[in-house]
Design an enzyme around this catalytic site. Structure first.
Site, PDB file in Angstrom:
ATOM      1  N   LYS A  36       0.850  -1.201   0.000  1.00 49.05           N
ATOM      2  CA  LYS A  36       0.000   0.000   0.000  1.00 49.05           C
ATOM      3  C   LYS A  36       0.882   1.247   0.000  1.00 49.05           C
ATOM      4  CE  LYS A  36      -4.067   1.917   2.412  1.00 49.05           C
ATOM      5  NZ  LYS A  36      -4.907   1.818   3.619  1.00 49.05           N
ATOM      6  N   SER A  71      -9.843   2.022   2.537  1.00 47.89           N
ATOM      7  CA  SER A  71      -8.981   2.759   1.647  1.00 47.89           C
ATOM      8  C   SER A  71      -8.001   1.895   0.856  1.00 47.89           C
ATOM      9  CB  SER A  71      -8.174   3.781   2.459  1.00 47.89           C
ATOM     10  OG  SER A  71      -7.326   3.116   3.388  1.00 47.89           O
ATOM     11  N   SER A  74      -9.955  -0.314   6.758  1.00 47.32           N
ATOM     12  CA  SER A  74      -9.361  -0.239   5.414  1.00 47.32           C
ATOM     13  C   SER A  74      -8.619  -1.473   4.931  1.00 47.32           C
ATOM     14  CB  SER A  74      -8.431   0.966   5.328  1.00 47.32           C
ATOM     15  OG  SER A  74      -9.196   2.128   5.180  1.00 47.32           O
TER      16      SER A  74
HETATM   17  N1  GLN Z   1     -13.265   4.295   5.872  1.00 49.30           N
HETATM   18  C1  GLN Z   1     -12.716   4.773   7.095  1.00 49.30           C
HETATM   19  C2  GLN Z   1     -12.317   6.235   6.952  1.00 49.30           C
HETATM   20  O1  GLN Z   1     -12.502   6.770   5.921  1.00 49.30           O
HETATM   21  C3  GLN Z   1     -11.542   3.927   7.520  1.00 49.30           C
HETATM   22  C4  GLN Z   1     -10.323   4.212   6.748  1.00 49.30           C
HETATM   23  C5  GLN Z   1      -9.143   3.394   7.187  1.00 49.30           C
HETATM   24  O2  GLN Z   1      -9.249   2.379   7.859  1.00 49.30           O
HETATM   25  N2  GLN Z   1      -7.981   3.877   6.828  1.00 49.30           N
HETATM   26  O3  GLN Z   1     -11.823   6.831   7.851  1.00 49.30           O
END
Ligand code: GLN
Length: 488
Positions: free
Chosen positions: A76, A151, A175
């Site tokens: 990532k 994400s 994410s």
């Molecule tokens: N979807 C969540 C957010 O937008 C979690 C994102 C994540 O785990 N990085 O904050």
């Protein structure tokens, strides 16, 4: 010859170790696969063919050995890679090449893992669809018109599309797990502090955790073990060995295990197809010898609002470092403008709308006069959620729920409705607030799209996730990605 991209990580490592294939051949097969499909999937932001082949050659020369030596991986783009572009999905870091490796990256390299490149993500890991990437969305390999989750959509899509057998994601509110659920892959958020955050570009430091994505539970465990363990460079790193996750994945035994179904994370708000697959998976666990009880975690309903105060608050502070001086983009530095103006122009152009929304939310929640009402209150809710977990773990060894409320939705469907996007993480956020480990493991299909089962365990009992995941995988093998678009 077998298609090297269809092997599991464990199979690949064994084939390389026995010299049945070379690590260079394996790396090349995956680079070819990326070249063939990634214009449609767009899992990668940067492919490092040269670096991958050089690392593979070191494995073939016997310089690097271990249980994952020679296995390709997609990283990532929020983890620093020395000399290799790292953008966190943002324009503000375009062109930046970190001067050092994250601990996760360094451990992968030392283990002989072959990093193929950097994967697409929502900007600074804020999102649930990868549509907030400044570099365009990733497409779900199960249906290219749908989101791959976020994400870490790029990491999950790379694994589901056979561009890599392994990937690293990061999970602040879901994410790793949500992308895994909607792409039919295995994703694990380790115990907070179980994997070093050194060199992980911070979103919300008290919640962020890197972890594995794979196509099998054993592969995820092998990767978890390779990246986990104490790191003196991260002050929140746990000074204890990684729980025995590989052993647990091999054991794949849930006999006598007490499984708690979280009442607040089922039923209303979950798509019927998701609920049905979840119920079947729970039934399968009973047939495998687990005992199932319903448990209640009354404060989980407040997890989402608490998260959307805590995470943006920490983000507003963490993202202050992108000041046009130290990293990446600099706008309007014409010798006439003052520093503050250059900073403002750079941040206005460099950050996307979702990141700006979070910075504004966080700055507001932390502002004097509102701090107690918002940030302070959210911290209290966090404590109550931790207490819910502690009470539930007195009755059950692990907790389960659907990973997500629904299957992968069409690209664009929730872009204009931030709250609908935020609701994707209803079931995943509690574990981040508590700090315990959690896994998403495929539980079948609904309308031809993957559904994930979430398993949550007490802090430092990551091994329990793998026992449950592996038992389920053995009893109900996962469906391979159909990839209809490849032949269409
Ligand atoms: N979807 C969540 C957010 O937008 C979690 C994102 C994540 O785990 N990085 O904050």
């Amino acid at each position: 010859m077998t298609d090297l991209t269809r092997l599991t990580a464990a199979e690949t490592a064994a084939a390389v170790a026995s010299r049945e294939v070379s690590a260079v051949e394996v790396a090349q097969a995956h680079l070819d696969r990326i070249a063939a499909v990634d214009d449609r999937v767009h899992a990668f932001l940067h492919v490092d063919a040269e670096g991958a082949l050089a690392q593979a050659a070191r494995v073939d020369a016997g310089e690097l050995t271990g249980p994952l030596a020679g296995v390709p991986l997609a990283l990532k783009d929020v983890l620093c890679t020395e000399g290799v572009p790292t953008t966190a999905g943002s324009r503000i870091l375009e062109g930046w090449r970190p001067p050092y490796d994250a601990t996760v990256t360094a451990r992968l390299r030392a283990a002989g893992v072959v990093v193929l490149g950097k994967t697409n993500m929502d900007e600074f890991a804020m999102g649930s669809s990868t549509e907030h990437s400044a570099y365009g969305p990733t497409h779900n390999p199960w249906d290219l018109d749908r989101i791959p989750g976020g994400s870490g959509g790029g990491s999950a899509a790379a694994v589901a599309a056979y561009e890599a057998p392994l990937a690293i994601g990061t999970d602040t509110g879901g994410s790793i797990r949500q992308p895994s659920a909607v792409t039919g892959t295995v994703g694990v958020k380790p115990t907070y502090g179980g994997v070093s955050r050194y060199g992980l570009i911070a979103f919300s430091s008290s919640l962020d955790q890197a972890g594995p994505v794979a196509r099998t539970v054993l592969d995820a465990a092998l990767l978890h073990e390779a990246i986990g363990g104490h790191d003196p460079r991260d002050s929140t790193s746990i000074a204890a060995p990684v729980p025995p996750v590989v052993e647990a994945a091999r054991q794949a035994d849930v006999r006598g295990l007490r499984v708690g179904v979280v009442r607040e994370l089922t039923g209303d708000g979950y798509e019927p197809g998701v609920q049905a697959r979840f119920d079947e998976a729970v039934q399968a666990l009973v047939e495998l010898g687990a005992t199932v009880t319903a448990v209640s975690c009354p404060h989980f309903v407040h997890a989402l609002p608490a998260y959307y105060l805590i995470a943006p608050s920490e983000a507003s502070s963490n993202l202050a470092r992108f000041d046009a001086v130290r990293y990446g983009l600099r706008v309007g530095d014409d010798g006439e403008r003052g520093l503050e103006e250059v900073m403002a122009l750079t941040r206005a152009q460099g950050f996307g709308p979702e990141v700006k929304r979070r910075i504004v939310l966080g700055t507001y929640a932390l502002s004097s006069g509102y701090y107690d009402a918002y940030y302070g209150q959210a911290q209290k809710v966090r404590t109550l959620i931790t207490r819910d977990f502690t009470a539930a773990f007195a009755e059950a060894d692990v907790l389960v729920s659907p990973t997500t409320p629904g299957v992968a939705f069409p690209l664009g469907a929730k872009l204009s409705d931030p709250l609908a996007m935020y609701r994707q993480d209803l079931a995943t956020i509690p574990s981040n607030l508590y700090g315990g480990p959690a896994m998403s493991v495929p539980a079948g299909l609904s309308d031809g799209l993957p559904v994930g089962l979430q398993v949550m365990a007490p802090v430092q009992r990551d091994d329990l996730l793998y026992r449950v995941g592996a038992a389920l995988e053995a009893a109900r093998p996962f469906a391979p990605t159909p990839l209809q678009w490849e032949t269409a």
